[in-house]
Write an enzyme that holds these catalytic residues in place. Structure first.
Site, PDB file in Angstrom:
ATOM      1  N   GLU A   7       0.822  -1.217   0.000  1.00  0.00           N
ATOM      2  CA  GLU A   7       0.000   0.000   0.000  1.00  0.00           C
ATOM      3  C   GLU A   7       0.849   1.257   0.000  1.00  0.00           C
ATOM      4  O   GLU A   7       0.457   2.278  -0.536  1.00  0.00           O
ATOM      5  CB  GLU A   7      -0.934   0.003   1.217  1.00  0.00           C
ATOM      6  CG  GLU A   7      -1.783   1.268   1.310  1.00  0.00           C
ATOM      7  CD  GLU A   7      -2.962   1.123   2.259  1.00  0.00           C
ATOM      8  OE1 GLU A   7      -3.442   2.168   2.731  1.00  0.00           O
ATOM      9  OE2 GLU A   7      -3.401  -0.003   2.520  1.00  0.00           O
ATOM     10  N   LYS A   8       2.025   1.155   0.635  1.00  0.00           N
ATOM     11  CA  LYS A   8       2.869   2.348   0.773  1.00  0.00           C
ATOM     12  C   LYS A   8       4.336   1.937   0.775  1.00  0.00           C
ATOM     13  O   LYS A   8       4.650   0.751   0.996  1.00  0.00           O
ATOM     14  CB  LYS A   8       2.506   3.114   2.041  1.00  0.00           C
ATOM     15  CG  LYS A   8       2.576   2.272   3.301  1.00  0.00           C
ATOM     16  CD  LYS A   8       2.210   3.082   4.532  1.00  0.00           C
ATOM     17  CE  LYS A   8       0.731   3.221   4.708  1.00  0.00           C
ATOM     18  NZ  LYS A   8       0.074   1.963   5.108  1.00  0.00           N
ATOM     19  N   ASP A 106      -2.960  -2.656   3.046  1.00  0.00           N
ATOM     20  CA  ASP A 106      -3.281  -2.706   4.472  1.00  0.00           C
ATOM     21  C   ASP A 106      -4.521  -3.578   4.685  1.00  0.00           C
ATOM     22  O   ASP A 106      -5.394  -3.661   3.802  1.00  0.00           O
ATOM     23  CB  ASP A 106      -3.534  -1.299   5.014  1.00  0.00           C
ATOM     24  CG  ASP A 106      -2.231  -0.546   5.264  1.00  0.00           C
ATOM     25  OD1 ASP A 106      -1.164  -1.169   5.150  1.00  0.00           O
ATOM     26  OD2 ASP A 106      -2.284   0.657   5.570  1.00  0.00           O
ATOM     27  N   ASP A 108      -7.544  -3.589   5.584  1.00  0.00           N
ATOM     28  CA  ASP A 108      -8.858  -2.982   5.778  1.00  0.00           C
ATOM     29  C   ASP A 108      -9.476  -2.751   4.402  1.00  0.00           C
ATOM     30  O   ASP A 108      -8.868  -3.042   3.378  1.00  0.00           O
ATOM     31  CB  ASP A 108      -8.769  -1.679   6.578  1.00  0.00           C
ATOM     32  CG  ASP A 108      -7.832  -0.654   5.955  1.00  0.00           C
ATOM     33  OD1 ASP A 108      -7.512  -0.791   4.752  1.00  0.00           O
ATOM     34  OD2 ASP A 108      -7.406   0.279   6.654  1.00  0.00           O
ATOM     35  N   TYR A 331      -0.135  -2.458  13.489  1.00  0.00           N
ATOM     36  CA  TYR A 331      -0.980  -1.658  12.582  1.00  0.00           C
ATOM     37  C   TYR A 331      -1.933  -0.748  13.365  1.00  0.00           C
ATOM     38  O   TYR A 331      -2.746  -1.217  14.162  1.00  0.00           O
ATOM     39  CB  TYR A 331      -1.774  -2.610  11.693  1.00  0.00           C
ATOM     40  CG  TYR A 331      -2.705  -1.946  10.718  1.00  0.00           C
ATOM     41  CD1 TYR A 331      -2.210  -1.225   9.643  1.00  0.00           C
ATOM     42  CD2 TYR A 331      -4.084  -2.060  10.868  1.00  0.00           C
ATOM     43  CE1 TYR A 331      -3.059  -0.625   8.739  1.00  0.00           C
ATOM     44  CE2 TYR A 331      -4.948  -1.473   9.968  1.00  0.00           C
ATOM     45  CZ  TYR A 331      -4.429  -0.752   8.906  1.00  0.00           C
ATOM     46  OH  TYR A 331      -5.291  -0.158   8.014  1.00  0.00           O
ATOM     47  N   ARG A 333      -4.411   1.514  12.410  1.00  0.00           N
ATOM     48  CA  ARG A 333      -5.753   1.904  11.971  1.00  0.00           C
ATOM     49  C   ARG A 333      -6.765   0.784  12.230  1.00  0.00           C
ATOM     50  O   ARG A 333      -7.672   0.552  11.451  1.00  0.00           O
ATOM     51  CB  ARG A 333      -5.747   2.276  10.486  1.00  0.00           C
ATOM     52  CG  ARG A 333      -4.899   3.511  10.194  1.00  0.00           C
ATOM     53  CD  ARG A 333      -4.712   3.724   8.704  1.00  0.00           C
ATOM     54  NE  ARG A 333      -3.869   4.870   8.438  1.00  0.00           N
ATOM     55  CZ  ARG A 333      -4.304   6.045   7.987  1.00  0.00           C
ATOM     56  NH1 ARG A 333      -5.585   6.226   7.768  1.00  0.00           N
ATOM     57  NH2 ARG A 333      -3.471   7.036   7.768  1.00  0.00           N
TER      58      ARG A 333
END
Length: 727
Positions: A7-8, A106, A108, A331, A333
């Site tokens: 994701e990043k 991620d 989610d 993580y 979030r």
């Protein structure tokens, strides 16, 4: 080639570190290993694609015009974000070469969508696997990479995110344009943005501010009586008990059961003084209290806001640094407060690391009972991600800032609480009946502090005076009322929201819902917004000049209050918006249909736009025109008209000039074309209707003619329900 898409960049580097060497770094990618073990790691930078702008679907939609609403794309499109086009090109080249792709977004719904949409955008044909990484420490990443799943198992998560994205587009663009244009007709400047989640959050603040502003303090009365056992062998310690409201005094109580009449209070106090009574309830126990669960993001933001007065976004940004840069926490979030049972085996390394990173907690680490296993470890309660806890990494990547130290310490304390003893509370309750009245006395004290020694106290130097313990009297024992007293108090308004209390309100939104069935449904959902977006939503409301800070309090601006007063109630209260969040969750579980959800939303948007256009300010009934009853509306677009000076004297001109050049002469009587009435929408396209005169007399036609040829018969100056013609 095996391609990993993270994701990043920070997650991409962590994945590369867990893959075989040698490593070769390029612009936007890292190649790892050789031969059969070779793999390439690349990454997104958040969303590389975004929903297309309205003009992409229809060039006419670039200009904001009421007559174009609602904007409903027939086929959805996405477009590259300008700021990350280079990384998108890198991924395009790698995806076209890949034989296998591993999705490492991620864990989610947004993390699922942002990688899925890139893979879809380039029409990848390679099989796609999915890995869920909650923890960036090398051991945790390596373990996750060894357990890939089929990405198709997560398609519902992606559908939920996509439905949310499209719902936000439909709701935000249509209502923002509608209310902004309506305000501009009245000479207001700026954009009045409306959001599916942000607007109900603003509504909470406006409602609270209005309640405080209009609050009228009222006196109320508290009755207390002092009792003592009558029998000599009984405990002779006297105690004070408070009067319990009774149904027979309902006419003198407010909604919180507070007594409002001094006269009644005096009557009660006098009627029990120097009178005998009986203990009707006696309950004493030592109650154990288990430690609180580790943090979810919202729980962390609320507690950090309460203790450190940190804003929600500051807490999230700090936690993100601890996760990505320092790799000291898992993580951040997460919406879960439970841990996988497999994590229990890592407790010794984690506790040891906490003592190294936060020396002030070394004593608690040394005293941790590592044989204890609380309810926090529960696989059944863990979904895509687990609670936020410290990792086993013993050192940060550089020096921690003051904020990072606070957040790491807070997360670590809640983890260490899982290995501390239960707190034990000593509780007591005595209920006394004197004549027809009941009084109650309670006591509570901490007998064994247990895990509470790890709590951060808000006021360290302030100690509560110890309450005198209640006498140990049994049910049925006689007592005597030595004295009674009345204390006058005044009702207090609620407090303005702070970061912590507003986050708490968003998380526990069911408290603000009046419908019992809906409230029950909402308790099962996460509230307004998601763990990852709540801080950004609050921050957006500040940036759009809807909220401002008054010391530590959050208050609504005049602009924010004006928008909420103009919106229909269903758009500014949490009820329906929170139900949408519940629907998105049902889509994730495979129980809901995203197409049905969006079609329902479109009907709702049509209902919002099917309201009189003009000056917002109609509250639950929608925006009103704000013009006097006999002042006309434009014969072309039905916007309000204003008197202006012209070459041949005064006349009415459309407030939308120069976009609309409608005019009409000044008339003493109300205009016969119906434009002095509130605008009535066309049943076919929802543009305003205009009363016109034809060969056979008056009739009503659509102001969007010739685009819409809908007409209705005239019924005494109003459009008849029966349709004449439609296209």
């Amino acid at each position: 080639m095996h391609l990993y898409i993270a994701e990043k960049p920070s997650l991409g580097r962590a994945i590369a570190a867990a893959l075989p060497t040698p490593h070769q770094k390029g612009q936007g990618w890292i190649r790892c290993g050789q031969g059969d073990q070779a793999a390439t790691v690349s990454w997104c930078i958040g969303h590389l694609l975004e929903p297309a702008e309205p003009a992409r679907y229809n060039p006419a939609w670039k200009k904001w015009r009421l007559e174009d609403l609602p904007l409903f794309p027939e086929k959805w499109e996405v477009m590259p974000k300008d700021s990350v086009r280079q990384q998108l090109k890198v991924l395009e080249s790698l995806i076209r070469q890949a034989e296998t792709i591993t999705h490492a977004g991620d864990p989610d719904r947004e993390g699922q969508l942002l990688v899925d949409e890139v893979i879809r955008y380039f029409g990848a044909s390679a099989p796609v696997k999915r890995v869920l990484i909650n923890d960036l420490t090398p051991a945790a990443v390596a373990k996750a990479l060894q357990s890939p799943k089929d990405n198709r198992e997560f398609r519902r998560l992606s559908h939920s995110a996509l439905a949310r994205q499209r719902a936000d587009w439909l709701y935000g663009i249509n209502l923002t344009r509608f209310y902004t244009l309506s305000y501009q007709q009245q000479g207001e400047q700026g954009v009045y943005s409306v959001g599916r989640v942000q607007t109900p959050v603003l509504g909470l603040v406006v409602e609270r501010d209005n309640t405080i502003e209009n609050f009228q303090p009222k006196p109320y009365f508290r009755i207390e009586a002092r009792f003592k056992a009558q029998e000599e062998e009984a405990d002779q310690q006297s105690f004070t008990a408070r009067w319990l409201p009774d149904d027979q005094f309902q006419d003198h109580l407010d909604e919180d059961n507070r007594l409002l009449s001094r006269e009644v209070a005096e009557q009660i106090a006098q009627s029990v003084q120097s009178r005998p009574g009986t203990i009707t309830e006696s309950r004493f126990r030592d109650r154990p209290e288990a430690p609180p669960l580790p943090f979810s993001l919202s729980a962390l933001q609320i507690e950090a806001g309460r203790l450190f007065r940190m804003g929600a976004k500051d807490v999230l940004d700090t936690a993100q640094n601890l996760y990505e840069r320092h790799q000291l926490i898992t993580y951040p979030r997460s919406d879960c407060r439970y841990l996988p049972e497999g994590h229990y085996g890592q407790r010794e390394q984690v506790v040891r690391a906490v003592g190294r990173v936060a020396p002030e907690l070394q004593k608690a680490c040394d005293g941790a009972d590592l044989e204890r296993k609380t309810a926090a470890w529960n696989d059944k309660q863990v979904d895509a991600h687990h609670a936020i806890i410290p990792t086993s990494r013993p050192t940060p990547n550089g020096k921690l800032s003051a904020a990072e130290q606070k957040i790491y310490g807070l997360i670590s304390r809640y983890y260490l609480m899982q290995f501390a003893a239960d707190a034990v509370h000593r509780e007591g309750k005595l209920t006394v009946r004197v004549a027809e009245h009941q009084f109650r006395a309670t006591e509570t004290a901490i007998l064994v502090p247990g895990w509470k020694t790890l709590e951060i106290k808000l006021r360290e130097g302030r100690t509560e005076p110890e309450k005198t313990p209640l006498p140990r009297l049994g049910k049925g024992e006689p007592v005597f009322c030595d004295d009674s007293s009345i204390a006058e108090r005044r009702t207090q308004p609620p407090q303005h929201f702070t970061d912590a209390t507003l986050l708490s309100a968003m998380t526990n939104i069911a408290r603000f819902v009046t419908d019992a069935e809906l409230r029950k449904t909402l308790r099962e959902t996460d509230g307004l917004g998601t763990e990852a977006t709540r801080a950004a939503i609050i921050d957006t409301l500040f940036k759009r000049d809807y909220l401002y800070r008054d010391s530590r309090h959050i208050r609504a601006t005049d602009k924010g209050k004006a928008l909420i007063s103009a919106l229909p109630k269903s758009a500014s209260t949490p009820d329906r918006t929170a139900v949408w969040e519940a629907t998105l969750e049902s889509i994730r579980r495979g129980e809901g249909d995203p197409k049905t959800f969006l079609e329902t939303l479109k009907k709702e948007i049509r209902g919002f736009l099917n309201r009189p256009q003009g000056q917002p300010g109609g509250g639950s009934t929608g925006p009103e025109t704000g013009a006097p009853e006999n002042q006309p509306h434009c014969p072309k677009c039905r916007a309000p008209m204003l008197e202006r000076d012209g070459k041949f004297g005064r006349f009415y001109a459309c407030t939308r000039y120069p976009d609309c050049r409608g005019t009409r002469p000044l008339e003493e009587a109300s205009p016969q074309d119906g434009t002095s009435q509130k605008p009535i929408p066309c049943p076919h396209c929802f543009s305003p209707l205009v009363r016109r005169k034809g060969k056979k007399g008056w009739f009503w036609g659509c102001s969007n003619f010739p685009g819409c040829r809908q007409t209705l018969d005239d019924d005494n100056g109003k459009p008849a329900v029966r349709l004449r013609k439609s296209t």
